[in-house]
Design an enzyme around this catalytic site. Sequence first.
Site, PDB file in Angstrom:
ATOM      1  CG  ASP A   1      15.577 -82.955 -22.214  1.00  0.00           C
ATOM      2  OD1 ASP A   1      16.136 -81.891 -22.535  1.00  0.00           O
ATOM      3  OD2 ASP A   1      15.360 -83.873 -23.025  1.00  0.00           O
TER       4      ASP A   1
ATOM      5  CB  CYS B   1      14.516 -94.505 -21.312  1.00  0.00           C
ATOM      6  SG  CYS B   1      14.840 -95.237 -22.929  1.00  0.00           S
TER       7      CYS B   1
ATOM      8  NE  ARG C   1       7.927 -85.834 -26.909  1.00  0.00           N
ATOM      9  CZ  ARG C   1       8.689 -85.978 -27.985  1.00  0.00           C
ATOM     10  NH1 ARG C   1       9.150 -87.179 -28.327  1.00  0.00           N
ATOM     11  NH2 ARG C   1       8.992 -84.940 -28.739  1.00  0.00           N
TER      12      ARG C   1
ATOM     13  NE  ARG D   1      10.537 -77.113 -29.215  1.00  0.00           N
ATOM     14  CZ  ARG D   1      10.080 -78.357 -29.020  1.00  0.00           C
ATOM     15  NH1 ARG D   1      10.367 -79.303 -29.890  1.00  0.00           N
ATOM     16  NH2 ARG D   1       9.342 -78.645 -27.987  1.00  0.00           N
ATOM     17  CE1 TYR D   2      14.434 -75.584 -33.236  1.00  0.00           C
ATOM     18  CE2 TYR D   2      13.511 -77.805 -33.252  1.00  0.00           C
ATOM     19  CZ  TYR D   2      14.289 -76.833 -32.642  1.00  0.00           C
ATOM     20  OH  TYR D   2      14.914 -77.105 -31.455  1.00  0.00           O
TER      21      TYR D   2
ATOM     22  NE  ARG E   1      14.472 -79.383 -37.250  1.00  0.00           N
ATOM     23  CZ  ARG E   1      15.018 -78.153 -37.315  1.00  0.00           C
ATOM     24  NH1 ARG E   1      14.783 -77.360 -38.350  1.00  0.00           N
ATOM     25  NH2 ARG E   1      15.767 -77.720 -36.308  1.00  0.00           N
TER      26      ARG E   1
ATOM     27  CE  LYS F   1      17.507 -81.518 -30.151  1.00  0.00           C
ATOM     28  NZ  LYS F   1      16.198 -81.289 -30.771  1.00  0.00           N
TER      29      LYS F   1
ATOM     30  CG  ASP G   1      15.590 -80.131 -26.773  1.00  0.00           C
ATOM     31  OD1 ASP G   1      15.132 -79.352 -27.632  1.00  0.00           O
ATOM     32  OD2 ASP G   1      15.868 -81.322 -26.983  1.00  0.00           O
TER      33      ASP G   1
ATOM     34  CB  CYS H   1      11.420 -91.187 -20.933  1.00  0.00           C
ATOM     35  SG  CYS H   1      10.382 -90.643 -22.314  1.00  0.00           S
TER      36      CYS H   1
ATOM     37  CB  CYS I   1       8.441 -97.121 -25.723  1.00  0.00           C
ATOM     38  SG  CYS I   1       8.442 -95.336 -26.020  1.00  0.00           S
TER      39      CYS I   1
END
Length: 345
Positions: free
Chosen positions: A274, A108, A113, A91-92, A95, A318, A311, A111, A104
Site C-alpha cells: 500500500d 512492521c 496503518r 467498506r463492504y 462485513r 480490494k 487495495d 504497515c 501490536c
Amino acid sequence: MTRAITLRTPEALAEHGLADRGRLAKLQQVADRYAVAITPTIMDLIDPDDPFDPIARQFLPSEAELDSTPLERPDPIGDEVHSPVEGLVHRYPDRVLLKVTHTCAVYCRFCFRREMVGPQGEGTLSSTALDQAMSYIAERPDIWEVILTGGDPLVLSPRRLRDLMERLARIDHVKVVRLHTRGPVVNPDSVTDALVEALRASGKATWIALHANHPRELTPAARQACARLIEGGMAMVSQTVLLRGVNDDLETLGALMRAFVETRIKPYYLHQGDLAPGTAHFRTSIAEGQALMRSLRGAYSGLCQPGYVLDIPDGHGKVPVGPNYLVGGQVEDPAGRLHAYPASV
C-alpha cells in the site's frame, strides 16, 4: 545479554547488536514517528551479519522511512472514509472491520496503518466506543462477518478476547468472526490454552488470518502455536505482503506458501504494497507481482496459490490484479504458450 524483553528504541537495538550507533540519530527520528517493537522471537530470527536479512528488513527501522513520495498518504486504503463509528470500518455490505486495539506485539516497517498504531497511535477502543460499535453491528442484519483487527487483537488478554467473542456470539446474524494477527509467528508462547478457549464463540465460525512474509517466520514454535489454534477449532488462512528484498522471488514466495500449507493454513491474500508513508523501498510494481504469480502458478501446487490483490487507494475496495490468462481470444498456459478456446461452448 538478555533476550527476554521486547526492544522498543534504537538505543536498545544498538545494545543488542541490531543497529549501528552511528545511525542512532536518524533511527530515532524514525522511531519518533513510527513505533518500534521487536519481540525476543523475532530477535532470534534476525541474522545481524547479513545486511540483506529479510527478517531484519521487515522489523528493524531504516532511514529510508523518512522519505515519503507525493503518492503516499496517511490512510492509504481509506479506512476513515468508511468509518461510521469509532473503531469500525464498513467498506463492504456483509462485513465490518472492528479495530479493537491499535497496539501490536511487533511493528512492521511497511504497515499501512503506521500512522495509527503504536504508543503514539489511537490506542485501545474505549468501552463506550466498543458499545457503539457493537450496537452498530447488532442493528444491521446484513453484517455476516466481523473482522477483529487493529493493531493485533491477539495482544489483548484472553479475558478481553472472551468478552468480545461472547458479545459477538449474542448477535445472531453474525456467523463468522475473523481475527487478523501476527501473534503465532512473533510471540508463539502467547497462544495458550486460555487464549484458544477465549476465541471460541457459540454458533460462530472463528477464522484466523495469519500474517507472515518469509518462510523463516514459520518456525517449529510458530507451527505448534498454529496447531493449537487449529486443533482448538479455528480455521486458518494466510496474509502476505509482497515486499521487495523479502519475498519478491519465486523460491522464497513458493517456500512460504508451502510452509503455510504444511501448517494447515490456506494461502489467502498476497497484497500489493500500500501507499503508506515512507514505504516506497518495499513496493514492487504490479507487473512484477503479476509475473511472480504467473511463475508460482506454473511451479507450485494449487493449494499454494494466494489471490494477488490491491487495495485501491482512498477506500475504493480490494480487487484482484491478475495475472490474466486470456489473451486476444486465446488462453495462455503456465508455460506461456497460447491455445485456442471457443468464446462460447
